[in-house]
Scaffold this motif. Structure first.
Motif, PDB file in Angstrom:
ATOM      1  N   PRO A 159       9.900  -1.172  -2.338  1.00 40.68           N
ATOM      2  CA  PRO A 159       8.609  -1.367  -1.685  1.00 40.68           C
ATOM      3  C   PRO A 159       8.044  -0.011  -1.255  1.00 40.68           C
ATOM      4  O   PRO A 159       8.791   0.878  -0.859  1.00 40.68           O
ATOM      5  CB  PRO A 159       8.920  -2.247  -0.478  1.00 40.68           C
ATOM      6  CG  PRO A 159      10.384  -2.420  -0.427  1.00 40.68           C
ATOM      7  CD  PRO A 159      10.996  -1.773  -1.616  1.00 40.68           C
ATOM      8  N   SER A 160       6.746   0.118  -1.335  1.00 40.05           N
ATOM      9  CA  SER A 160       6.103   1.372  -0.935  1.00 40.05           C
ATOM     10  C   SER A 160       6.073   1.470   0.589  1.00 40.05           C
ATOM     11  O   SER A 160       6.254   0.474   1.298  1.00 40.05           O
ATOM     12  CB  SER A 160       4.676   1.435  -1.485  1.00 40.05           C
ATOM     13  OG  SER A 160       3.855   0.492  -0.801  1.00 40.05           O
ATOM     14  N   GLU A 161       5.840   2.655   1.083  1.00 42.88           N
ATOM     15  CA  GLU A 161       5.706   2.851   2.530  1.00 42.88           C
ATOM     16  C   GLU A 161       4.573   1.977   3.074  1.00 42.88           C
ATOM     17  O   GLU A 161       4.679   1.413   4.154  1.00 42.88           O
ATOM     18  CB  GLU A 161       5.458   4.328   2.848  1.00 42.88           C
ATOM     19  CG  GLU A 161       6.649   5.226   2.563  1.00 42.88           C
ATOM     20  CD  GLU A 161       7.835   4.927   3.460  1.00 42.88           C
ATOM     21  OE1 GLU A 161       7.649   4.704   4.669  1.00 42.88           O
ATOM     22  OE2 GLU A 161       8.969   4.916   2.943  1.00 42.88           O
ATOM     23  N   GLN A 162       3.495   1.853   2.314  1.00 39.21           N
ATOM     24  CA  GLN A 162       2.367   1.020   2.726  1.00 39.21           C
ATOM     25  C   GLN A 162       2.793  -0.444   2.826  1.00 39.21           C
ATOM     26  O   GLN A 162       2.425  -1.137   3.775  1.00 39.21           O
ATOM     27  CB  GLN A 162       1.224   1.179   1.734  1.00 39.21           C
ATOM     28  CG  GLN A 162      -0.013   0.399   2.120  1.00 39.21           C
ATOM     29  CD  GLN A 162      -1.144   0.600   1.125  1.00 39.21           C
ATOM     30  OE1 GLN A 162      -1.000   1.299   0.127  1.00 39.21           O
ATOM     31  NE2 GLN A 162      -2.267  -0.017   1.415  1.00 39.21           N
ATOM     32  N   ASP A 163       3.591  -0.906   1.861  1.00 38.61           N
ATOM     33  CA  ASP A 163       4.077  -2.295   1.902  1.00 38.61           C
ATOM     34  C   ASP A 163       4.948  -2.532   3.134  1.00 38.61           C
ATOM     35  O   ASP A 163       4.891  -3.592   3.751  1.00 38.61           O
ATOM     36  CB  ASP A 163       4.900  -2.617   0.653  1.00 38.61           C
ATOM     37  CG  ASP A 163       4.064  -2.667  -0.613  1.00 38.61           C
ATOM     38  OD1 ASP A 163       2.847  -2.921  -0.527  1.00 38.61           O
ATOM     39  OD2 ASP A 163       4.644  -2.441  -1.694  1.00 38.61           O
ATOM     40  N   LEU A 164       5.778  -1.537   3.480  1.00 39.81           N
ATOM     41  CA  LEU A 164       6.708  -1.698   4.597  1.00 39.81           C
ATOM     42  C   LEU A 164       6.012  -1.735   5.957  1.00 39.81           C
ATOM     43  O   LEU A 164       6.604  -2.177   6.936  1.00 39.81           O
ATOM     44  CB  LEU A 164       7.752  -0.585   4.563  1.00 39.81           C
ATOM     45  CG  LEU A 164       8.748  -0.690   3.411  1.00 39.81           C
ATOM     46  CD1 LEU A 164       9.586   0.576   3.322  1.00 39.81           C
ATOM     47  CD2 LEU A 164       9.628  -1.910   3.550  1.00 39.81           C
ATOM     48  N   VAL A 165       4.786  -1.300   6.022  1.00 38.57           N
ATOM     49  CA  VAL A 165       4.033  -1.357   7.280  1.00 38.57           C
ATOM     50  C   VAL A 165       3.676  -2.797   7.624  1.00 38.57           C
ATOM     51  O   VAL A 165       3.652  -3.178   8.788  1.00 38.57           O
ATOM     52  CB  VAL A 165       2.750  -0.481   7.181  1.00 38.57           C
ATOM     53  CG1 VAL A 165       1.813  -0.726   8.345  1.00 38.57           C
ATOM     54  CG2 VAL A 165       3.120   0.978   7.075  1.00 38.57           C
ATOM     55  N   LYS A 166       3.433  -3.616   6.609  1.00 37.74           N
ATOM     56  CA  LYS A 166       2.934  -4.961   6.875  1.00 37.74           C
ATOM     57  C   LYS A 166       3.878  -6.104   6.487  1.00 37.74           C
ATOM     58  O   LYS A 166       3.650  -7.231   6.850  1.00 37.74           O
ATOM     59  CB  LYS A 166       1.583  -5.154   6.184  1.00 37.74           C
ATOM     60  CG  LYS A 166       1.547  -4.735   4.748  1.00 37.74           C
ATOM     61  CD  LYS A 166       0.142  -4.705   4.185  1.00 37.74           C
ATOM     62  CE  LYS A 166       0.242  -4.046   2.829  1.00 37.74           C
ATOM     63  NZ  LYS A 166      -0.911  -3.943   2.109  1.00 37.74           N
ATOM     64  N   THR A 167       4.951  -5.790   5.754  1.00 29.38           N
ATOM     65  CA  THR A 167       5.819  -6.849   5.228  1.00 29.38           C
ATOM     66  C   THR A 167       7.288  -6.479   5.412  1.00 29.38           C
ATOM     67  O   THR A 167       7.661  -5.316   5.307  1.00 29.38           O
ATOM     68  CB  THR A 167       5.541  -7.053   3.711  1.00 29.38           C
ATOM     69  OG1 THR A 167       4.150  -7.279   3.521  1.00 29.38           O
ATOM     70  CG2 THR A 167       6.314  -8.229   3.176  1.00 29.38           C
ATOM     71  N   SER A 168       8.099  -7.493   5.659  1.00 32.67           N
ATOM     72  CA  SER A 168       9.554  -7.304   5.738  1.00 32.67           C
ATOM     73  C   SER A 168      10.173  -7.660   4.395  1.00 32.67           C
ATOM     74  O   SER A 168       9.779  -8.633   3.751  1.00 32.67           O
ATOM     75  CB  SER A 168      10.151  -8.214   6.812  1.00 32.67           C
ATOM     76  OG  SER A 168       9.617  -7.903   8.077  1.00 32.67           O
ATOM     77  N   TYR A 169      11.161  -6.865   3.983  1.00 27.99           N
ATOM     78  CA  TYR A 169      11.835  -7.101   2.708  1.00 27.99           C
ATOM     79  C   TYR A 169      13.328  -7.283   2.947  1.00 27.99           C
ATOM     80  O   TYR A 169      13.922  -6.561   3.740  1.00 27.99           O
ATOM     81  CB  TYR A 169      11.636  -5.913   1.749  1.00 27.99           C
ATOM     82  CG  TYR A 169      10.236  -5.848   1.212  1.00 27.99           C
ATOM     83  CD1 TYR A 169       9.900  -6.487   0.022  1.00 27.99           C
ATOM     84  CD2 TYR A 169       9.245  -5.163   1.891  1.00 27.99           C
ATOM     85  CE1 TYR A 169       8.609  -6.438  -0.473  1.00 27.99           C
ATOM     86  CE2 TYR A 169       7.951  -5.110   1.413  1.00 27.99           C
ATOM     87  CZ  TYR A 169       7.638  -5.752   0.226  1.00 27.99           C
ATOM     88  OH  TYR A 169       6.356  -5.705  -0.262  1.00 27.99           O
ATOM     89  N   LEU A 170      13.896  -8.229   2.245  1.00 26.16           N
ATOM     90  CA  LEU A 170      15.337  -8.435   2.215  1.00 26.16           C
ATOM     91  C   LEU A 170      15.718  -8.419   0.736  1.00 26.16           C
ATOM     92  O   LEU A 170      15.531  -9.391   0.018  1.00 26.16           O
ATOM     93  CB  LEU A 170      15.714  -9.764   2.858  1.00 26.16           C
ATOM     94  CG  LEU A 170      17.202 -10.073   2.914  1.00 26.16           C
ATOM     95  CD1 LEU A 170      17.920  -9.044   3.787  1.00 26.16           C
ATOM     96  CD2 LEU A 170      17.437 -11.467   3.449  1.00 26.16           C
ATOM     97  N   ARG A 171      16.178  -7.261   0.280  1.00 28.10           N
ATOM     98  CA  ARG A 171      16.445  -7.058  -1.144  1.00 28.10           C
ATOM     99  C   ARG A 171      17.952  -7.034  -1.364  1.00 28.10           C
ATOM    100  O   ARG A 171      18.641  -6.155  -0.880  1.00 28.10           O
ATOM    101  CB  ARG A 171      15.821  -5.747  -1.622  1.00 28.10           C
ATOM    102  CG  ARG A 171      14.310  -5.742  -1.461  1.00 28.10           C
ATOM    103  CD  ARG A 171      13.680  -4.417  -1.845  1.00 28.10           C
ATOM    104  NE  ARG A 171      14.133  -3.354  -0.959  1.00 28.10           N
ATOM    105  CZ  ARG A 171      14.537  -2.157  -1.367  1.00 28.10           C
ATOM    106  NH1 ARG A 171      14.539  -1.850  -2.642  1.00 28.10           N
ATOM    107  NH2 ARG A 171      14.935  -1.251  -0.509  1.00 28.10           N
ATOM    108  N   GLY A 172      18.425  -8.011  -2.112  1.00 29.24           N
ATOM    109  CA  GLY A 172      19.855  -8.100  -2.371  1.00 29.24           C
ATOM    110  C   GLY A 172      20.291  -7.188  -3.505  1.00 29.24           C
ATOM    111  O   GLY A 172      19.577  -7.011  -4.494  1.00 29.24           O
ATOM    112  N   THR A 173      21.475  -6.596  -3.328  1.00 25.72           N
ATOM    113  CA  THR A 173      22.089  -5.807  -4.402  1.00 25.72           C
ATOM    114  C   THR A 173      23.562  -6.179  -4.500  1.00 25.72           C
ATOM    115  O   THR A 173      24.161  -6.657  -3.537  1.00 25.72           O
ATOM    116  CB  THR A 173      21.976  -4.279  -4.157  1.00 25.72           C
ATOM    117  OG1 THR A 173      22.618  -3.945  -2.934  1.00 25.72           O
ATOM    118  CG2 THR A 173      20.538  -3.821  -4.145  1.00 25.72           C
TER     119      THR A 173
END
Length: 191
Positions: A125-139
């Motif tokens: 996710p971009s820095e801009q995306d991280l300002v408004k959205t939470s991400y839970l990315r599995g690896t």
């Protein structure tokens, strides 16, 4: 639709983009022959294999001599510090664990998103995306031993056919990694 494989070598692309008309990877190996110095004349092929893999997947060769499935984020070969054998570390994009996927209880007021994708490619996710959205990315981190049988011996001198020995090494590593990782990729693609 064909079954996905984890790793492959695009020999045609490598040859077509080579200034010598033979191999872009071979040219890159010759320019970076000094990286093989610690591995030359080593009784074990591990150091040589790790160096050949590192160069084959180097960002300088974008796209690399070795290519991988869109779910693979990284793939490295390392010497096992315990006994000197060869180990691969492959990081893959994964779905959320089932315990987090089915129940909304843990989320609170947040709406968690999975991996962003563009044209089927998983992205950070971009820095801009991280300002408004939470991400839970599995690896997933797959760590597996790579058998040494069949790996060519390291050349004794850099002028000894370094590119051919490295290519043979890479072909074998791709085969062995596909045996270990392709079943995982295929299962993840069902997600």
């Amino acid at each position: 639709m064909s079954e996905p494989v984890a790793f492959w070598i695009d020999h045609e692309y490598d040859r077509e983009r080579a200034t010598d008309g033979r191999s872009r990877y071979g040219e890159h190996l010759r320019r970076n022959a000094e990286e093989f110095a610690p591995a030359l004349d080593d009784i074990s092929p591990v150091s040589f294999a790790c160096t050949a893999w590192r160069i084959a997947t180097s960002p300088e060769l974008s796209p690399g001599y070795v290519r991988w499935h869109r779910r693979i984020l990284s793939a490295v070969c390392v010497r096992n510090q315990w006994d000197g054998t060869l180990t691969a570390r492959v990081e893959l994009v994964s779905p959320r664990p089932a315990t987090l996927a089915w129940s909304p209880d843990w989320q609170g007021d947040r709406q968690w998103r999975d991996w962003p994708q563009t044209f089927g490619q998983f992205l950070e996710p971009s820095e801009q995306d991280l300002v408004k959205t939470s991400y839970l990315r599995g690896t997933l981190l797959a760590q597996t031993p790579i058998p040494l049988d069949g790996l060519p011996e390291a050349p004794q001198e850099p002028q000894d056919d370094l590119p051919e020995t490295a290519r043979r090494t890479i072909v074998l590593l791709v085969r062995r990694l596909n045996e270990a990782v392709t079943p995982i990729v295929r299962q993840l693609e069902l997600w």
